[in-house]
Design a protein around this motif. Structure first.
Motif, PDB file in Angstrom:
ATOM      1  N   CYS A  54      85.476  76.049  18.525  1.00  0.00           N
ATOM      2  CA  CYS A  54      84.543  75.451  19.472  1.00  0.00           C
ATOM      3  C   CYS A  54      84.559  73.938  19.272  1.00  0.00           C
ATOM      4  O   CYS A  54      84.264  73.451  18.172  1.00  0.00           O
ATOM      5  N   PRO A 113      84.212  76.263  24.137  1.00  0.00           N
ATOM      6  CA  PRO A 113      84.687  77.401  23.349  1.00  0.00           C
ATOM      7  C   PRO A 113      86.183  77.614  23.556  1.00  0.00           C
ATOM      8  O   PRO A 113      86.701  77.421  24.655  1.00  0.00           O
ATOM      9  N   ALA A 173      81.244  83.661  20.432  1.00  0.00           N
ATOM     10  CA  ALA A 173      80.330  82.739  21.117  1.00  0.00           C
ATOM     11  C   ALA A 173      78.926  82.822  20.540  1.00  0.00           C
ATOM     12  O   ALA A 173      78.247  81.800  20.391  1.00  0.00           O
ATOM     13  N   ALA A 179      76.911  79.762  18.902  1.00  0.00           N
ATOM     14  CA  ALA A 179      75.580  79.414  19.395  1.00  0.00           C
ATOM     15  C   ALA A 179      74.583  79.347  18.246  1.00  0.00           C
ATOM     16  O   ALA A 179      73.733  78.448  18.199  1.00  0.00           O
ATOM     17  N   LEU A 219      77.201  81.712  25.280  1.00  0.00           N
ATOM     18  CA  LEU A 219      76.671  80.529  24.608  1.00  0.00           C
ATOM     19  C   LEU A 219      75.351  80.090  25.238  1.00  0.00           C
ATOM     20  O   LEU A 219      74.350  79.888  24.538  1.00  0.00           O
TER      21      LEU A 219
END
Length: 281
Positions: free
Chosen positions: A64, A72, A80, A84, A107
């Motif tokens: 990321c 991403p 993801a 996050a 996300l």
């Protein structure tokens, strides 16, 4: 190798080879990440941020980019969510979240309640590619721009950006920085335009490039010249120039609701290969 919770940690120069192997699993979709890695060596001081990697059993499986943009790379829904969770440990510093739709959706689903209302969201933007001769003849009047063109080029870039993003790039004292960016693209040979009697009537730029692909941005025709086919033949010319001299595949992504632009790219021969999403702050 020490990793943080869920196997996520910042990458550095020692990870460059493994990172490039990851992005090359989908090299056209990942052209931005590929370009950033090759030009910064994954050094935070050059990135202006970080690139996070997620490792499973010691192997890099997703990444990321976290700078001005949160992007991403090769991320599943589980990846993801892990990114996050790391992002939630810091305040929002990015101006956009952008990338493949599925990862961006996850996300944002985890970040939305903490990062506040976005200025705009654009879901399911077609990601298009062209890796062959265009379906239409290129406009022979399209050429690389030079610094001598800045009097026409820079206002056109400002107009395009304002129309596309919804705010001027000069807002908040950003004129000097934006002019420097436009000048940089010109100096690299990544800015293309057609001029009629000295007036710019079509333009486009390469935003980033790798050995595999070049991503085009900033495609624009003045409002009073739209409908004449300038964008179709202009994009055919840009694609030919880019494929001959920069990278073998030309890519871009477009708003789903922008039917004129989608028709233009289809006429040139671009084909959809993915869907992107963008969350703008």
């Amino acid at each position: 190798m020490l990793t943080t919770r869920h196997g996520v940690r910042p990458l550095g120069a020692a990870d460059l080879h493994e990172f490039l192997a990851l992005v090359e699993l989908d090299p056209v979709v990942n052209v931005f990440a590929d370009y950033r890695a090759r030009t910064t060596n994954l050094e935070p001081r050059w990135l202006g941020g970080e690139v996070w990697g997620r490792f499973v059993d010691g192997r890099l499986v997703a990444a990321c980019h976290v700078g001005a943009n949160l992007v991403p790379i090769g991320a599943t829904a589980d990846d993801a969510r892990a990114f996050a969770e790391r992002a939630l440990t810091r305040g929002r510093s990015v101006s956009t979240i952008v990338g493949p739709h599925e990862a961006v959706e996850v996300l944002w689903g985890h970040l939305a309640s903490s990062w506040g209302r976005p200025r705009e969201t654009r879901w399911r933007q077609p990601h298009l590619e062209l890796a062959r001769t265009p379906d239409v003849a290129p406009d022979p009047g399209v050429r690389r721009t030079t610094r001598a063109d800045m009097g026409e080029l820079y206002p056109a870039c400002v107009a395009m950006y304002t129309e596309e993003v919804g705010v001027s790039p000069e807002q908040g004292g950003g004129a000097e920085l934006y002019r420097a960016r436009v000048t940089q693209l010109v100096s690299r040979g990544w800015s293309f335009a057609r001029f009629d009697d000295g007036r710019l009537v079509f333009k486009a730029e390469v935003a980033c490039a790798s050995p595999h692909a070049a991503q085009v941005q900033g495609v624009w025709v003045p409002a009073d010249r739209r409908g004449e086919g300038l964008a179709v033949t202009g994009m055919a010319a840009v694609a030919e120039l880019v494929r001959a001299e920069i990278a073998p595949t030309v890519s871009l992504y477009v708003n789903e609701w922008n039917e004129p632009a989608r028709r233009t790219y289809a006429a040139v021969g671009f084909e959809e290969t993915a869907r992107f999403s963008t969350v703008m702050f």
